[in-house]
Design a protein around this motif. Structure first.
Motif, PDB file in Angstrom:
ATOM      1  N   ASP A 218       0.858  -1.179   0.000  1.00  0.00           N
ATOM      2  CA  ASP A 218       0.000   0.000   0.000  1.00  0.00           C
ATOM      3  C   ASP A 218       0.898   1.235   0.000  1.00  0.00           C
ATOM      4  OD1 ASP A 218      -2.322   1.428  -0.014  1.00  0.00           O
ATOM      5  OD2 ASP A 218      -3.178   0.464   1.745  1.00  0.00           O
ATOM      6  N   PHE A 219       1.494   1.533  -1.141  1.00  0.00           N
ATOM      7  CA  PHE A 219       2.436   2.639  -1.264  1.00  0.00           C
ATOM      8  C   PHE A 219       1.712   3.958  -0.996  1.00  0.00           C
ATOM      9  CE2 PHE A 219       4.151  -0.678  -4.078  1.00  0.00           C
ATOM     10  CZ  PHE A 219       5.441  -0.789  -3.577  1.00  0.00           C
ATOM     11  N   THR A 220       2.258   4.750  -0.047  1.00  0.00           N
ATOM     12  CA  THR A 220       1.581   5.962   0.404  1.00  0.00           C
ATOM     13  C   THR A 220       2.495   7.159   0.222  1.00  0.00           C
ATOM     14  OG1 THR A 220       0.500   4.572   2.089  1.00  0.00           O
ATOM     15  CG2 THR A 220       0.238   6.970   2.286  1.00  0.00           C
ATOM     16  N   TYR A 221       2.027   8.147  -0.536  1.00  0.00           N
ATOM     17  CA  TYR A 221       2.856   9.294  -0.884  1.00  0.00           C
ATOM     18  C   TYR A 221       3.039  10.224   0.312  1.00  0.00           C
ATOM     19  CZ  TYR A 221       4.798  13.117  -3.637  1.00  0.00           C
ATOM     20  OH  TYR A 221       5.628  14.093  -4.135  1.00  0.00           O
ATOM     21  N   ILE A 225       0.733  11.556   3.817  1.00  0.00           N
ATOM     22  CA  ILE A 225       1.111  11.267   5.199  1.00  0.00           C
ATOM     23  C   ILE A 225       1.138  12.549   6.022  1.00  0.00           C
ATOM     24  CG2 ILE A 225       3.035  10.541   6.673  1.00  0.00           C
ATOM     25  CD1 ILE A 225       1.766   8.144   5.454  1.00  0.00           C
ATOM     26  N   VAL A 226       1.769  13.580   5.490  1.00  0.00           N
ATOM     27  CA  VAL A 226       1.897  14.844   6.218  1.00  0.00           C
ATOM     28  C   VAL A 226       0.539  15.500   6.413  1.00  0.00           C
ATOM     29  CG1 VAL A 226       2.844  17.176   6.106  1.00  0.00           C
ATOM     30  CG2 VAL A 226       4.295  15.214   5.552  1.00  0.00           C
ATOM     31  N   GLU A 227      -0.308  15.460   5.410  1.00  0.00           N
ATOM     32  CA  GLU A 227      -1.646  16.038   5.546  1.00  0.00           C
ATOM     33  C   GLU A 227      -2.410  15.374   6.682  1.00  0.00           C
ATOM     34  OE1 GLU A 227      -4.993  18.389   5.028  1.00  0.00           O
ATOM     35  OE2 GLU A 227      -2.984  18.645   4.156  1.00  0.00           O
ATOM     36  N   ALA A 228      -2.326  14.063   6.759  1.00  0.00           N
ATOM     37  CA  ALA A 228      -2.993  13.346   7.843  1.00  0.00           C
ATOM     38  C   ALA A 228      -2.396  13.717   9.195  1.00  0.00           C
ATOM     39  CB  ALA A 228      -2.898  11.844   7.609  1.00  0.00           C
ATOM     40  N   LEU A 229      -1.074  13.801   9.271  1.00  0.00           N
ATOM     41  CA  LEU A 229      -0.419  14.161  10.526  1.00  0.00           C
ATOM     42  C   LEU A 229      -0.831  15.550  10.994  1.00  0.00           C
ATOM     43  CD1 LEU A 229       3.215  12.824   9.955  1.00  0.00           C
ATOM     44  CD2 LEU A 229       1.667  12.150  11.794  1.00  0.00           C
ATOM     45  N   VAL A 230      -0.840  16.500  10.096  1.00  0.00           N
ATOM     46  CA  VAL A 230      -1.198  17.876  10.466  1.00  0.00           C
ATOM     47  C   VAL A 230      -2.627  17.924  11.002  1.00  0.00           C
ATOM     48  CG1 VAL A 230      -1.653  20.170   9.534  1.00  0.00           C
ATOM     49  CG2 VAL A 230       0.464  18.995   8.948  1.00  0.00           C
ATOM     50  N   ARG A 231      -3.520  17.196  10.361  1.00  0.00           N
ATOM     51  CA  ARG A 231      -4.911  17.180  10.837  1.00  0.00           C
ATOM     52  C   ARG A 231      -5.031  16.493  12.197  1.00  0.00           C
ATOM     53  NH1 ARG A 231      -9.243  16.738   5.931  1.00  0.00           N
ATOM     54  NH2 ARG A 231      -8.061  17.896   4.340  1.00  0.00           N
ATOM     55  N   LEU A 232      -4.187  15.480  12.431  1.00  0.00           N
ATOM     56  CA  LEU A 232      -4.263  14.742  13.691  1.00  0.00           C
ATOM     57  C   LEU A 232      -3.622  15.467  14.863  1.00  0.00           C
ATOM     58  CD1 LEU A 232      -3.534  11.130  12.413  1.00  0.00           C
ATOM     59  CD2 LEU A 232      -5.645  11.892  13.510  1.00  0.00           C
ATOM     60  N   VAL A 233      -2.713  16.393  14.587  1.00  0.00           N
ATOM     61  CA  VAL A 233      -2.029  17.102  15.671  1.00  0.00           C
ATOM     62  C   VAL A 233      -3.032  17.710  16.643  1.00  0.00           C
ATOM     63  CG1 VAL A 233      -0.709  19.200  16.164  1.00  0.00           C
ATOM     64  CG2 VAL A 233       0.186  17.540  14.548  1.00  0.00           C
ATOM     65  N   GLY A 263      -2.581   4.838   5.194  1.00  0.00           N
ATOM     66  CA  GLY A 263      -2.165   4.161   3.973  1.00  0.00           C
ATOM     67  C   GLY A 263      -2.995   4.634   2.801  1.00  0.00           C
ATOM     68  N   ASN A 264      -2.608   4.227   1.607  1.00  0.00           N
ATOM     69  CA  ASN A 264      -3.260   4.699   0.386  1.00  0.00           C
ATOM     70  C   ASN A 264      -4.546   3.954   0.065  1.00  0.00           C
ATOM     71  OD1 ASN A 264      -2.629   6.816  -1.565  1.00  0.00           O
ATOM     72  ND2 ASN A 264      -2.716   5.200  -3.118  1.00  0.00           N
ATOM     73  N   ASN A 265      -4.804   2.859   0.813  1.00  0.00           N
ATOM     74  CA  ASN A 265      -6.030   2.086   0.614  1.00  0.00           C
ATOM     75  C   ASN A 265      -6.119   1.548  -0.814  1.00  0.00           C
ATOM     76  OD1 ASN A 265      -9.536   2.399   0.507  1.00  0.00           O
ATOM     77  ND2 ASN A 265      -8.477   1.158   2.018  1.00  0.00           N
ATOM     78  N   GLN A 266      -4.940   1.325  -1.437  1.00  0.00           N
ATOM     79  CA  GLN A 266      -4.897   0.865  -2.826  1.00  0.00           C
ATOM     80  C   GLN A 266      -3.589   0.115  -3.060  1.00  0.00           C
ATOM     81  OE1 GLN A 266      -7.373   1.293  -5.339  1.00  0.00           O
ATOM     82  NE2 GLN A 266      -6.055  -0.230  -6.320  1.00  0.00           N
ATOM     83  N   PRO A 267      -3.508  -1.148  -2.640  1.00  0.00           N
ATOM     84  CA  PRO A 267      -2.246  -1.886  -2.782  1.00  0.00           C
ATOM     85  C   PRO A 267      -1.874  -2.100  -4.243  1.00  0.00           C
ATOM     86  CG  PRO A 267      -3.993  -3.369  -2.108  1.00  0.00           C
ATOM     87  CD  PRO A 267      -4.570  -1.985  -2.033  1.00  0.00           C
ATOM     88  N   SER A 309     -13.029   8.830   9.205  1.00  0.00           N
ATOM     89  CA  SER A 309     -14.161   9.260  10.029  1.00  0.00           C
ATOM     90  C   SER A 309     -13.776  10.358  11.005  1.00  0.00           C
ATOM     91  CB  SER A 309     -14.736   8.059  10.798  1.00  0.00           C
ATOM     92  OG  SER A 309     -13.832   7.607  11.799  1.00  0.00           O
ATOM     93  N   VAL A 310     -12.495  10.423  11.358  1.00  0.00           N
ATOM     94  CA  VAL A 310     -12.045  11.390  12.358  1.00  0.00           C
ATOM     95  C   VAL A 310     -11.539  12.673  11.725  1.00  0.00           C
ATOM     96  CG1 VAL A 310     -10.308  11.804  14.162  1.00  0.00           C
ATOM     97  CG2 VAL A 310     -11.542   9.636  14.089  1.00  0.00           C
ATOM     98  N   ILE A 311     -10.786  12.582  10.623  1.00  0.00           N
ATOM     99  CA  ILE A 311     -10.186  13.791  10.038  1.00  0.00           C
ATOM    100  C   ILE A 311     -10.710  14.116   8.638  1.00  0.00           C
ATOM    101  CG2 ILE A 311      -8.089  13.559  11.415  1.00  0.00           C
ATOM    102  CD1 ILE A 311      -6.682  12.528   8.870  1.00  0.00           C
ATOM    103  N   ASP A 312     -11.661  13.326   8.143  1.00  0.00           N
ATOM    104  CA  ASP A 312     -12.265  13.581   6.833  1.00  0.00           C
ATOM    105  C   ASP A 312     -11.207  13.666   5.738  1.00  0.00           C
ATOM    106  OD1 ASP A 312     -14.350  14.009   5.056  1.00  0.00           O
ATOM    107  OD2 ASP A 312     -14.265  16.191   5.239  1.00  0.00           O
ATOM    108  N   PHE A 313     -10.277  12.734   5.764  1.00  0.00           N
ATOM    109  CA  PHE A 313      -9.222  12.707   4.767  1.00  0.00           C
ATOM    110  C   PHE A 313      -8.757  11.277   4.568  1.00  0.00           C
ATOM    111  CE2 PHE A 313      -4.622  12.643   3.773  1.00  0.00           C
ATOM    112  CZ  PHE A 313      -4.654  13.283   2.552  1.00  0.00           C
ATOM    113  N   ARG A 314      -8.489  10.929   3.292  1.00  0.00           N
ATOM    114  CA  ARG A 314      -7.935   9.611   2.974  1.00  0.00           C
ATOM    115  C   ARG A 314      -6.818   9.785   1.960  1.00  0.00           C
ATOM    116  NH1 ARG A 314      -8.617   5.797  -1.100  1.00  0.00           N
ATOM    117  NH2 ARG A 314     -10.290   7.007  -2.076  1.00  0.00           N
ATOM    118  N   PRO A 315      -5.620   9.259   2.228  1.00  0.00           N
ATOM    119  CA  PRO A 315      -4.547   9.304   1.233  1.00  0.00           C
ATOM    120  C   PRO A 315      -5.015   8.696  -0.082  1.00  0.00           C
ATOM    121  CG  PRO A 315      -3.683   8.595   3.347  1.00  0.00           C
ATOM    122  CD  PRO A 315      -5.173   8.636   3.497  1.00  0.00           C
TER     123      PRO A 315
END
Length: 337
Positions: A218-221, A225-233, A263-267, A309-315
């Motif tokens: 599941d290669f994730t760009y 990753i950073v977008e998810a981290l910033v939202r989770l902070v 993850g990218n949800n697309q292996p 469901s928590v941050i309204d974002f999916r890689p």
């Protein structure tokens, strides 16, 4: 400006996160020991991209040295800590286990204790998709059992989740664990497949393709990753009101504790990944097909429904886009005189 500590700031994910936080106006205290697991020059070149940025301070220290850590950070008073420093690499853990015990267990314990002593508002820390071991349940969900790691690296990441839960339960420290899935992109790690393959193709050397290219990842760009981290902070975990102690899951609790897949949800099959890389470079790789290596798994496929469901974002960056951006960076960094 808020103060946010980012450990592993000279590392791949840490560098990208620190740069994004600085661009958002945060104050970042970056920590890294600049060890020689891979090119120290690459780490220093990442840091050069942050030098001079308003609000950035870099501290070279080893998180496994508790007194050194406490002395350097005693007066910092951060509101958040994002802990990305660790000894990385599944295969390296087969021959150098002590490095993982020192950094990933002792070092993480020191970070937890620092956060407790200084009342940090939220600790985010890197776990890994490797905690799923050889699970055949796809996609991999944070709700499933992860008690059978197949490498010491994976075991230390599972241990980090357990250690974090203890601090969330005993001391009320909000902790969020992040199971990263095969992160790639510009400024990436030289020990990762994309970097190794790209270097070999440009140098007209053969590449080792394990399990004959039949692994799926599941290669994730990195930008995702950073977008998810910033939202989770600023997404603080809270006790789960629906937590059932008779049917517990590993990703939540009755205390401020959560674990998410990122993850990218697309292996993609490794063979397809190499094909895209060849197209981006404009050359064909010479391939040495190998058996599956000890510690490797056949497939990773992230269930990211909890994260969404928590941050309204999916890689969702496709490998065609992400690999091209990496190749463009590689050319500029390594091949431009």
């Amino acid at each position: 400006m808020r103060k946010i500590i980012v450990t592993g700031a000279a590392g791949f994910i840490g560098f990208h996160l620190a740069r994004t936080l600085l661009n958002r106006g945060e104050q970042v205290i970056g920590i890294d020991n600049l060890n020689d697991y891979y090119s120290v020059q690459l780490k220093r070149d990442r840091l050069k991209q942050l030098d001079g940025a308003a609000g950035f301070q870099f501290l070279q220290l080893d998180i496994a040295q508790r007194d050194e850590l406490e002395s350097a950070l005693a007066e910092v008073q951060p509101s958040r800590v994002v802990h990305l420093a660790a000894q990385a690499g599944v295969r390296y853990s087969l021959t150098n286990p002590q490095a993982y015990i020192d950094s990933n267990l002792v070092g993480f314990g020191n970070i937890l204790e620092y956060c407790r002593q200084h009342a940090v508002g939220h600790l985010l820390y890197a776990s890994s998709s490797s905690v799923y071991g050889t699970s055949q349940i796809q996609p991999l969900s944070t709700e499933q059992n992860v008690d059978h790691p197949i490498s010491l690296y994976a075991a230390t990441k599972k241990a980090n989740e357990l250690m974090a839960h203890t601090y969330s339960h005993l001391y009320g420290l909000p902790t969020t664990g992040l199971r990263f899935f095969t992160v790639y992109g510009p400024w990436g790690r030289p020990d990762m497949a994309l970097y190794l393959f790209t270097k070999a193709i440009f140098e007209e050397c053969p590449i080792d393709v394990f399990n004959f290219g039949k692994m799926r990842r599941d290669f994730t760009y990195i930008d995702d990753i950073v977008e998810a981290l910033v939202r989770l902070v600023d997404t603080l975990p809270t006790p789960d009101p629906d937590f059932d102690p008779l049917h517990p899951t590993p990703d939540r609790s009755q205390c401020p504790y959560r674990v998410y897949n990122i993850g990218n949800n697309q292996p993609e099959e490794l063979g397809r990944f190499i094909e895209v890389l060849e197209q981006c470079i404009g050359r064909t790789a010479v391939k040495n097909y190998r058996e599956l290596q000890p510690g490797d798994v056949l497939e990773t496929y992230a269930d990211t429904s909890q994260l969404e469901s928590v941050i309204d974002f999916r890689p969702s960056t496709p490998i065609e886009t992400g690999i091209q951006k990496f190749v463009d960076w590689y050319r500029a960094y390594h091949l431009t005189c």
